[in-house]
Design an enzyme around this catalytic site. Sequence first.
Site, PDB file in Angstrom:
ATOM      1  N   CYS A 188     -13.939 -28.000   8.202  1.00 11.66           N
ATOM      2  CA  CYS A 188     -12.667 -27.437   7.746  1.00 11.66           C
ATOM      3  C   CYS A 188     -11.573 -28.498   7.810  1.00 11.66           C
ATOM      4  O   CYS A 188     -11.501 -29.269   8.775  1.00 11.66           O
ATOM      5  CB  CYS A 188     -12.290 -26.247   8.631  1.00 11.66           C
ATOM      6  SG  CYS A 188     -10.715 -25.476   8.219  1.00 11.66           S
ATOM      7  N   ASP A 190       0.846  -1.187   0.000  1.00 14.28           N
ATOM      8  CA  ASP A 190       0.000   0.000   0.000  1.00 14.28           C
ATOM      9  C   ASP A 190       0.883   1.239   0.000  1.00 14.28           C
ATOM     10  O   ASP A 190       2.101   1.150   0.130  1.00 14.28           O
ATOM     11  CB  ASP A 190      -0.973  -0.017   1.171  1.00 14.28           C
ATOM     12  CG  ASP A 190      -0.291   0.009   2.526  1.00 14.28           C
ATOM     13  OD1 ASP A 190       0.901   0.356   2.586  1.00 14.28           O
ATOM     14  OD2 ASP A 190      -0.945  -0.327   3.522  1.00 14.28           O
ATOM     15  N   CYS A 214      -8.215 -27.685   7.549  1.00 13.05           N
ATOM     16  CA  CYS A 214      -6.930 -27.010   7.751  1.00 13.05           C
ATOM     17  C   CYS A 214      -6.116 -27.751   8.812  1.00 13.05           C
ATOM     18  O   CYS A 214      -6.626 -28.607   9.542  1.00 13.05           O
ATOM     19  CB  CYS A 214      -7.141 -25.552   8.153  1.00 13.05           C
ATOM     20  SG  CYS A 214      -7.573 -25.283   9.896  1.00 13.05           S
ATOM     21  N   HIS A 262      -6.026 -21.018  11.046  1.00 12.56           N
ATOM     22  CA  HIS A 262      -7.390 -21.409  10.678  1.00 12.56           C
ATOM     23  C   HIS A 262      -8.138 -20.266   9.993  1.00 12.56           C
ATOM     24  O   HIS A 262      -8.774 -20.460   8.952  1.00 12.56           O
ATOM     25  CB  HIS A 262      -8.173 -21.865  11.908  1.00 12.56           C
ATOM     26  CG  HIS A 262      -9.642 -21.978  11.640  1.00 12.56           C
ATOM     27  ND1 HIS A 262     -10.207 -23.050  10.979  1.00 12.56           N
ATOM     28  CD2 HIS A 262     -10.658 -21.103  11.887  1.00 12.56           C
ATOM     29  CE1 HIS A 262     -11.509 -22.855  10.846  1.00 12.56           C
ATOM     30  NE2 HIS A 262     -11.803 -21.675  11.384  1.00 12.56           N
ATOM     31  N   ASP A 317      -8.400  -7.311   1.028  1.00 10.55           N
ATOM     32  CA  ASP A 317      -7.418  -7.591   2.084  1.00 10.55           C
ATOM     33  C   ASP A 317      -7.940  -7.077   3.405  1.00 10.55           C
ATOM     34  O   ASP A 317      -8.805  -6.198   3.443  1.00 10.55           O
ATOM     35  CB  ASP A 317      -6.095  -6.882   1.788  1.00 10.55           C
ATOM     36  CG  ASP A 317      -6.174  -5.398   2.114  1.00 10.55           C
ATOM     37  OD1 ASP A 317      -5.635  -4.986   3.156  1.00 10.55           O
ATOM     38  OD2 ASP A 317      -6.809  -4.646   1.352  1.00 10.55           O
ATOM     39  N   CYS A 325      -7.648 -27.578  12.379  1.00 10.28           N
ATOM     40  CA  CYS A 325      -8.859 -28.377  12.602  1.00 10.28           C
ATOM     41  C   CYS A 325      -8.591 -29.876  12.509  1.00 10.28           C
ATOM     42  O   CYS A 325      -9.296 -30.673  13.133  1.00 10.28           O
ATOM     43  CB  CYS A 325      -9.944 -27.958  11.614  1.00 10.28           C
ATOM     44  SG  CYS A 325     -10.604 -26.302  11.957  1.00 10.28           S
TER      45      CYS A 325
END
Length: 373
Positions: A304, A93, A306, A335, A266, A309
Amino acid sequence: MAIKYELEKKSSQCEARAGVIHTPHGDIKTPVFMPVGTKATVKAMTPEELEDLGAQIILGNTYHLFLRPGDDLVKKAGGLHKFMNWNKPILTDSGGFQVFSLGHINKITEEGVVFQSHIDGSKQMITPEKSIEIQQNLGSDIMMAFDECVYPTATKEYVAQSLEMTLRWLDRCIETHTNKNQALFGIVQGGLFKDLRKKSAEETIKRNCQGFAVGGLSVGETKEEMIDILRFTTPLLPEDKPRYNMGVGTPDYLFESVEAGIDMADCVLPTRIARNGAAMTSHGKVTIKNAKYREDFTPLDPECDCYTCKNYTKAYIRHLVNVNEILGARLLSYHNLYFLTHLMENIRESILEDRFLEYKEEFYKKYGYTKED
């Protein structure tokens, strides 16, 4: 051209679209959520973990990296990619928003912004030229033009004057931009005034930037105002270039952004709420500190897959968070970032299959969103 946008599919139901952004550090499949690495790190995450969870592009912050460790040092290290060991695309940015939100006693002039460092109180100045010079030292794939971020309470007269100055600043950014391996995005301002948004979009488009952001949203306006301005402004932007809504990271704001035609978004939210003990799940937000999870030996989200998890329970993560163990924040950050990354992948798939609105309705119902939300 440093980057190129390829449109793959546009929804027949709304403005939602799926595409690919080709960059010097790889392709980005859109719509995409971009984790924020403010100070050359996505908080608590290693680059290897970010790649493992599916992140395609991350952000760096011009303001913070300018103050510490200094953009000259990053340039000596070989640029931000090498400095932080991230080999995929990076967007930086301009530093503008941080100057206005963190820089105490700032003074805005045609030249730029004078502010006091939030670190040591030292007097600093960022101009459009300085912002681009810093970003070129950082070596990001996508740079943002330096603009003034106006707030919803600003008068129309002030917003109109600010808009004109932002356009003049954009011209100075373009003139300073010399590294053709870096794309420069223009930012559309105009506050909550549609005639000013239209003017800003038309004038910014004339500058022929390689992408465009809708700026000045998620800064205090209501959700209804944000959606209204986003749906009005985004379709004004060229179809053959990326469109970016800055600073949104809740599932509903991501859905609304994509529905308006946005490709990139974002936010620091997923890692910030993780550090406060909160998780986003397919059935809504989980505040892991709550006593009801003390003996809950199930994953954060049974839907989930991931790393968190698959390996840890709510009871264990609750314990970590309640005794201030760093691992708790790390597992929740992993997560949450995985959740949003894969949410955008699912949104992309729904666009390609032309069932975006159906998927949105299914998600909202399961997550617990209501019309009032």
